[in-house]
Enzyme design. Structure first.
Site, mmCIF file in Angstrom:
data_model
loop_
_atom_site.group_PDB
_atom_site.id
_atom_site.type_symbol
_atom_site.label_atom_id
_atom_site.label_comp_id
_atom_site.label_asym_id
_atom_site.label_seq_id
_atom_site.Cartn_x
_atom_site.Cartn_y
_atom_site.Cartn_z
ATOM 1 C CG HIS A 1 -2.084 0.910 1.082
ATOM 2 N ND1 HIS A 1 -2.019 2.256 1.343
ATOM 3 C CD2 HIS A 1 -3.341 0.658 0.645
ATOM 4 C CE1 HIS A 1 -3.199 2.790 1.085
ATOM 5 N NE2 HIS A 1 -4.022 1.852 0.659
ATOM 6 C CG ASP B 1 -8.640 -4.462 -2.519
ATOM 7 O OD1 ASP B 1 -9.830 -4.344 -2.206
ATOM 8 O OD2 ASP B 1 -7.971 -3.562 -3.041
HETATM 9 N N1 CMC Z 1 3.948 -7.641 -4.819
HETATM 10 C C1 CMC Z 1 5.283 -7.638 -5.014
HETATM 11 N N2 CMC Z 1 6.059 -6.557 -4.872
HETATM 12 C C2 CMC Z 1 5.455 -5.421 -4.498
HETATM 13 C C3 CMC Z 1 4.073 -5.346 -4.269
HETATM 14 C C4 CMC Z 1 3.313 -6.511 -4.438
HETATM 15 N N3 CMC Z 1 1.996 -6.495 -4.236
HETATM 16 N N4 CMC Z 1 3.739 -4.074 -3.904
HETATM 17 C C5 CMC Z 1 4.882 -3.384 -3.919
HETATM 18 N N5 CMC Z 1 5.922 -4.185 -4.268
HETATM 19 C C6 CMC Z 1 7.350 -3.804 -4.324
HETATM 20 C C7 CMC Z 1 7.628 -2.918 -5.536
HETATM 21 O O1 CMC Z 1 8.003 -3.707 -6.650
HETATM 22 C C8 CMC Z 1 8.747 -2.060 -5.019
HETATM 23 O O2 CMC Z 1 9.929 -2.819 -5.010
HETATM 24 P P1 CMC Z 1 11.381 -2.090 -5.255
HETATM 25 O O3 CMC Z 1 11.539 -1.130 -4.114
HETATM 26 O O4 CMC Z 1 12.358 -3.205 -5.254
HETATM 27 O O5 CMC Z 1 11.259 -1.412 -6.597
HETATM 28 C C9 CMC Z 1 8.385 -1.831 -3.542
HETATM 29 O O6 CMC Z 1 7.601 -2.981 -3.186
HETATM 30 C C10 CMC Z 1 7.573 -0.558 -3.305
HETATM 31 O O7 CMC Z 1 6.416 -0.610 -4.118
HETATM 32 P P2 CMC Z 1 5.861 0.582 -5.018
HETATM 33 O O8 CMC Z 1 5.203 0.000 -6.219
HETATM 34 O O9 CMC Z 1 6.941 1.598 -5.226
HETATM 35 O O10 CMC Z 1 4.797 1.180 -4.014
HETATM 36 P P3 CMC Z 1 3.601 2.122 -4.398
HETATM 37 O O11 CMC Z 1 3.262 2.867 -3.166
HETATM 38 O O12 CMC Z 1 3.875 2.904 -5.632
HETATM 39 O O13 CMC Z 1 2.426 1.085 -4.770
HETATM 40 C C11 CMC Z 1 0.587 -0.371 -4.631
HETATM 41 C C12 CMC Z 1 1.426 0.682 -3.909
HETATM 42 C C13 CMC Z 1 -0.666 -0.660 -3.797
HETATM 43 C C14 CMC Z 1 0.135 0.133 -6.007
HETATM 44 C C15 CMC Z 1 1.423 -1.669 -4.789
HETATM 45 O O14 CMC Z 1 1.817 -2.141 -3.517
HETATM 46 C C16 CMC Z 1 0.666 -2.746 -5.549
HETATM 47 O O15 CMC Z 1 0.645 -2.741 -6.792
HETATM 48 N N6 CMC Z 1 0.024 -3.722 -4.821
HETATM 49 C C17 CMC Z 1 -0.785 -4.731 -5.474
HETATM 50 C C18 CMC Z 1 -2.105 -4.147 -5.887
HETATM 51 C C19 CMC Z 1 -3.042 -3.926 -4.707
HETATM 52 O O16 CMC Z 1 -3.205 -4.817 -3.872
HETATM 53 N N7 CMC Z 1 -3.669 -2.748 -4.663
HETATM 54 C C20 CMC Z 1 -4.672 -2.445 -3.647
HETATM 55 C C21 CMC Z 1 -4.311 -1.255 -2.816
HETATM 56 S S1 CMC Z 1 -5.380 -1.154 -1.384
HETATM 57 C C22 CMC Z 1 -6.934 -0.802 -2.004
HETATM 58 C C23 CMC Z 1 -7.048 0.560 -2.526
HETATM 59 O O17 CMC Z 1 -6.744 1.524 -1.806
HETATM 60 O O18 CMC Z 1 -7.502 0.708 -3.663
#
Ligand code: CMC
Length: 436
Positions: A313, A371
């Site tokens: 998140h 989720d």
């Molecule tokens: N699985 C594997 N790796 C992950 C995941 C995941 N679900 N989420 C983040 N990472 C890794 C990402 O690759 C990055 O790694 P590195 O630092 O080596 O590049 C690190 O963790 C930080 O992630 P980020 O993508 O920079 O973080 P963000 O804040 O931009 O993204 C997020 C947040 C929710 C989009 C992401 O965690 C994600 O895509 N999760 C899966 C989708 C999901 O479950 N979304 C629902 C969010 S809660 C409901 C809502 O509010 O809508």
């Protein structure tokens, strides 16, 4: 905006003079540096794609402490709301600032109940869609179309219009979501029944048919109501910010909420519950619990492009408190329906256990989000996977509208207009086509 609590100094290494900027303290949470005069004073913009450090508004509605894993609606912890209140009480809290007393609660219930029907013409809009249309495509269309029926409440600058459109939207979303489901399965639409609760009425509109009486199961009704509470608001997330930005142009509330529905659809946001359930079904079809180790290796291999959906998140760097409550609800619903041995629930628990101990997830502070378990609950209730994000939209509508109304009521609000760091071509002339 109040006077500065203290000041920050911005200095430049290129000899440009330093400037002072006011810093404000909120009631809780990080202080903010007011950069509104930065461009006027320095000719420079700030650069923050993804809003990693930018507060786009002031708000008194929802507060998240991502490190603690705390979520407060108007100061009330989500754990207390989810266990001691129902969804319409939560709506009152978000819209009007306080939990209702008995009289206020009855009044809100009466108002919402009075608006649950949609104009019969909406059926004809619905019929224009393919039967296999994604419910979020239908919802985006239908919610936007509501504005064509309520010309008496489209002036966003009129507080009465804002209030009645809030009630209409909250009341009609369940009807629209259920209509889109009934259409997809070719069953007749079930009209709302106003002696039922908000969640009970939705269950009946979804699962009753005209051929047999329908009895609402109180355990499922309570579970659905909790899903609604947990999704009701989440401060300045992507869809809420979309609603604010869209509404900042002065467009009508139905159009602004339709924009929120469109944004929510994406798999990184509301679409994650659908993506998570699809992921679990995929693993199950390819070997189930025995294959979780292999799947996790893929997740950790960045070149695979595979993510553990329902994990991670932007704000929570600890357990999402909604995920804990959802896991509880998941157990209750599965027990009520005799599905304690549900293979997807077992799979989800196995994946979660590995993730919580694995350095990849621990070091990145990736925990289950709301989720992760909500899809399993919804699937057990009988809600089709494609409709999950529609349920999220139904619940989030109150948050969107509370945030939109807060923005319009804020004397400091302006049309949203981000700036850019331009990296394209400088001015150049158009050549005649033969010389290009
Ligand atoms: N699985 C594997 N790796 C992950 C995941 C995941 N679900 N989420 C983040 N990472 C890794 C990402 O690759 C990055 O790694 P590195 O630092 O080596 O590049 C690190 O963790 C930080 O992630 P980020 O993508 O920079 O973080 P963000 O804040 O931009 O993204 C997020 C947040 C929710 C989009 C992401 O965690 C994600 O895509 N999760 C899966 C989708 C999901 O479950 N979304 C629902 C969010 S809660 C409901 C809502 O509010 O809508």
């Amino acid at each position: 905006m109040k006077l500065a609590d203290y000041k920050a100094t911005l200095s430049f290494s290129n000899g440009n003079p330093s400037i002072e900027m006011p810093v404000y303290q909120g009631s809780i949470g990080p202080d903010v540096v007011d950069i509104r005069k930065l461009y006027a004073q320095t000719g420079k913009f700030t650069y923050d794609p993804g809003f990693l450090s930018t507060a786009a508004c002031q708000s008194a509605i929802t507060y998240i402490d991502g490190d603690k894993g705390e979520l407060l609606y108007r100061g009330h912890p989500i754990e207390q709301l989810a266990t001691q209140c129902d969804f319409l009480e939560t709506c009152h809290l978000l819209l009007y600032g306080n939990l209702p007393n008995a009289e206020q609660k009855a009044k809100l219930e009466g108002r919402v109940t009075n608006h649950t029907m949609v104009n019969e013409q909406m059926q004809f809009f619905l019929r224009g869609f393919r039967r296999d249309a994604h419910p979020m495509a239908i919802m985006t269309g239908l919610v936007g179309a509501l504005s064509s029926f309520y010309h008496d409440s489209t002036d966003i600058n009129n507080p009465e219009h804002r209030d009645i459109s809030a009630i209409r939207l909250i009341a009609k979303m369940p009807t629209l979501v259920a209509m889109s489901y009934k259409y997809s399965v070719g069953q007749p639409m079930i009209y709302p029944q106003n002696d039922l609760s908000y969640a009970g009425n939705f269950l009946r509109m979804m699962f009753a048919t005209p051929c047999a009486p329908y009895k609402v199961n109180p355990v499922i009704e309570r579970a659905l109501d909790r899903i609604f509470i947990l999704h009701a608001d989440h401060e300045q997330n992507a869809s809420t910010s979309t609603v604010r930005l869209c509404g900042s142009s002065g467009t009508n509330p139905f159009a602004a909420i339709a924009a929120g529905v469109a944004c929510l659809w994406g798999p990184a946001h509301g679409g994650a519950n659908e993506a998570c359930l699809n992921m679990l079904e995929d693993i199950q079809a390819n070997g189930g619990v025995a294959k979780v180790g292999e799947f996790m290796e893929k997740v950790k291999d960045k070149s695979s492009g595979v993510k553990l959906m329902g994990f991670g998140h932007r704000v929570y760097k600890n357990f999402d408190p909604r995920a804990k409550l959802m896991q509880e609800t998941c157990k209750e619903v599965l027990a009520e329906l005799g599905l304690e041995n549900d293979p997807l629930f077992k799979l989800a628990l196995a994946l979660e256990k590995i993730a919580l101990e694995d350095d990849y997830f621990v070091s990145r502070k990736l925990y289950p989000n709301v989720d992760y378990y909500s899809g399993i609950v919804q699937r057990a209730i009988g809600i089709p996977v494609k409709l999950f994000t529609g349920i999220f939209a139904l619940a989030r509508t109150v948050g969107w509208i509370a945030q939109l109304n807060e923005m319009i009521g804020d004397p400091e609000y302006k049309i949203g207009r981000p700036r850019q760091l331009f990296t394209g071509s400088e001015r150049r002339d158009v050549l005649p086509i033969a010389s290009r």
